[in-house]
Design an enzyme around this catalytic site. Structure first.
Site, PDB file in Angstrom:
ATOM      1  N   TYR A 282      79.917  10.623  49.258  1.00  0.00           N
ATOM      2  CA  TYR A 282      80.665   9.693  49.863  1.00  0.00           C
ATOM      3  C   TYR A 282      81.902   9.269  49.147  1.00  0.00           C
ATOM      4  O   TYR A 282      81.546   8.513  47.764  1.00  0.00           O
ATOM      5  CB  TYR A 282      79.458   8.515  49.890  1.00  0.00           C
ATOM      6  CG  TYR A 282      79.842   7.146  50.889  1.00  0.00           C
ATOM      7  CD1 TYR A 282      79.511   7.259  52.303  1.00  0.00           C
ATOM      8  CD2 TYR A 282      80.522   6.193  50.490  1.00  0.00           C
ATOM      9  CE1 TYR A 282      79.636   6.259  53.121  1.00  0.00           C
ATOM     10  CE2 TYR A 282      81.082   5.161  51.343  1.00  0.00           C
ATOM     11  CZ  TYR A 282      80.453   5.247  52.509  1.00  0.00           C
ATOM     12  OH  TYR A 282      80.784   4.174  53.437  1.00  0.00           O
ATOM     13  N   TYR A 332      86.922   7.402  57.790  1.00  0.00           N
ATOM     14  CA  TYR A 332      86.081   6.591  57.286  1.00  0.00           C
ATOM     15  C   TYR A 332      85.149   6.097  58.260  1.00  0.00           C
ATOM     16  O   TYR A 332      85.528   5.033  59.220  1.00  0.00           O
ATOM     17  CB  TYR A 332      86.455   5.333  56.443  1.00  0.00           C
ATOM     18  CG  TYR A 332      85.496   4.534  55.906  1.00  0.00           C
ATOM     19  CD1 TYR A 332      85.056   4.894  54.745  1.00  0.00           C
ATOM     20  CD2 TYR A 332      85.255   3.166  56.673  1.00  0.00           C
ATOM     21  CE1 TYR A 332      84.050   3.689  54.299  1.00  0.00           C
ATOM     22  CE2 TYR A 332      84.284   2.406  56.173  1.00  0.00           C
ATOM     23  CZ  TYR A 332      83.803   2.623  55.002  1.00  0.00           C
ATOM     24  OH  TYR A 332      82.983   1.641  54.472  1.00  0.00           O
TER      25      TYR A 332
END
Length: 379
Positions: A282, A332
């Site tokens: 991430y 994202y």
């Protein structure tokens, strides 16, 4: 584990979808079900983020799902990405639901922009907002500065992460930054957001949706695509946990919540960091990629800068990270697009395919209670 991801689906990734978040969710779920060779009527469970604006019953109505036997949500923003899959696994293993769809849909660029100042109703915000720490970047900047002080990392070390992610995205037709790699000089020239973070240290703001279908491994073997076996799933929070910046830990330059997750993943899966073929980390902020590499056991504390030197996290490096471009390069979508990439890597269908049949690691948002997965082929 006896469950697998049997289908993945996504919308295009954009800066202005022109569609409601509900429509985005429905499009992604339909695509995931088509990928698995299933129908909406086969779905008995739905799981998403507490931050998702699409209620499960609205999604079910629009898709024509019918009866549901399992509905749940996970908090803490991007930290939920792998935890929603873990919840689906628990439901399938317990016999509560046969097919569970995990989804995340957001107009994060054209709607509410997470990178802007926002006062949360959470009482914890009273500790940092009055001090000017009102955005995720400002909060992470404080951690990054301490990390630099303790371990000798530099802005160029952070920049190498961004360069690698954009290099991968440049060859991914689905990435927002397809065909647009950057250099370390580009990173150095990008404007400050909150020192020591520059613009190119921060992930994108994107519109889009991603969905994954979880079912039993036995059923998944009979479906349209090769299953991605969920060898391990974990969720965790560290001591003294706040959101993005935890002030009362013995060191603010660590991410112990990902360490909690890592220990569970390695123990449950039987794998070790050296076994991992590719890591889908991430990458909301570049310093947290370095810190994750250390917490996950790929290197010792303060050593991540050496691991990434000379292209160590690029496709042909020691540990390829985010072959799709990650949230810095592809989109994202709160980490859900990373799970989809992990499934493609397991299937052997990724645009930037990493060779081998070893496990694929996925992590969720850090700086918050977080989660992770280990996926393997059905060998």
């Amino acid at each position: 584990m006896t469950a697998a991801i049997a289908g993945i689906g996504a919308t295009e990734f954009s800066k202005d979808s022109g569609r409601s978040e509900l429509r985005l969710a429905v499009e992604a779920i339909r695509a995931a079900l088509d990928d698995a060779g299933l129908r909406p009527a086969d779905v008995s469970g739905l799981c998403t983020f507490t931050m998702d604006n699409n209620s499960e019953i609205a999604v079910a109505r629009e898709l024509g799902i019918g009866e549901l036997t399992f509905l749940t949500r996970i908090g803490y923003g991007g930290g939920a990405a792998c935890a929603v899959v873990q919840q689906a696994v628990l439901a399938v293993d317990a016999g509560i639901a046969d097919v569970v769809v995990c989804y995340r849909a957001l107009n994060e660029r054209s709607g509410r922009r997470f990178g802007q100042a926002y006062v949360s109703p959470d009482p914890d915000s009273g500790w940092h907002v009055p001090m000017g720490l009102a955005t995720p970047a400002a909060q992470v900047a404080m951690v990054a500065r301490r990390y630099m002080h303790e371990h000798g990392a530099t802005g160029d070390d952070f920049g190498r992460v961004s360069v690698a992610m954009r290099r991968h995205a440049a060859t991914n037709p689905h990435a927002w930054f397809h065909g647009r790699p950057i250099t370390l000089d580009d990173h150095r020239a990008s404007r400050w957001i909150a020192e020591p973070l520059r613009l190119l240290d921060c992930c994108q703001e994107s519109d889009g949706a991603v969905a994954v279908v979880v079912t039993s491994l036995e059923r998944a073997r009979d479906l349209a695509c090769p299953p991605a076996v969920i060898a391990a799933a974990a969720q965790g929070s560290g001591p003294g946990q706040f959101v993005m910046t935890s002030y009362y830990r013995s060191s603010t330059a660590t991410l112990p919540e990902i360490g909690v997750v890592a220990r569970q993943l390695w123990q449950r899966s039987g794998f070790r960091p050296a076994d991992v073929r590719t890591a889908i980390l991430y990458d909301h902020f570049t310093p947290y990629v370095l810190m994750q590499l250390e917490e996950l056991g790929f290197c010792g504390p303060g050593e991540a800068r050496h691991l990434i030197a000379g292209g160590g996290i690029e496709i042909d490096g020691r540990l390829p990270v985010n072959p799709h471009g990650g949230q810095l390069g592809e989109a994202y979508i709160h980490g859900m697009n990373g799970i989809a990439e992990a499934v493609r890597q397991v299937r052997g269908t990724a645009v930037n395919q990493v060779p081998g049949d070893g496990p694929v690691l996925v992590t969720a948002g850090t700086g918050v209670p977080t989660s992770g997965l280990v996926l393997t082929p059905n060998l």
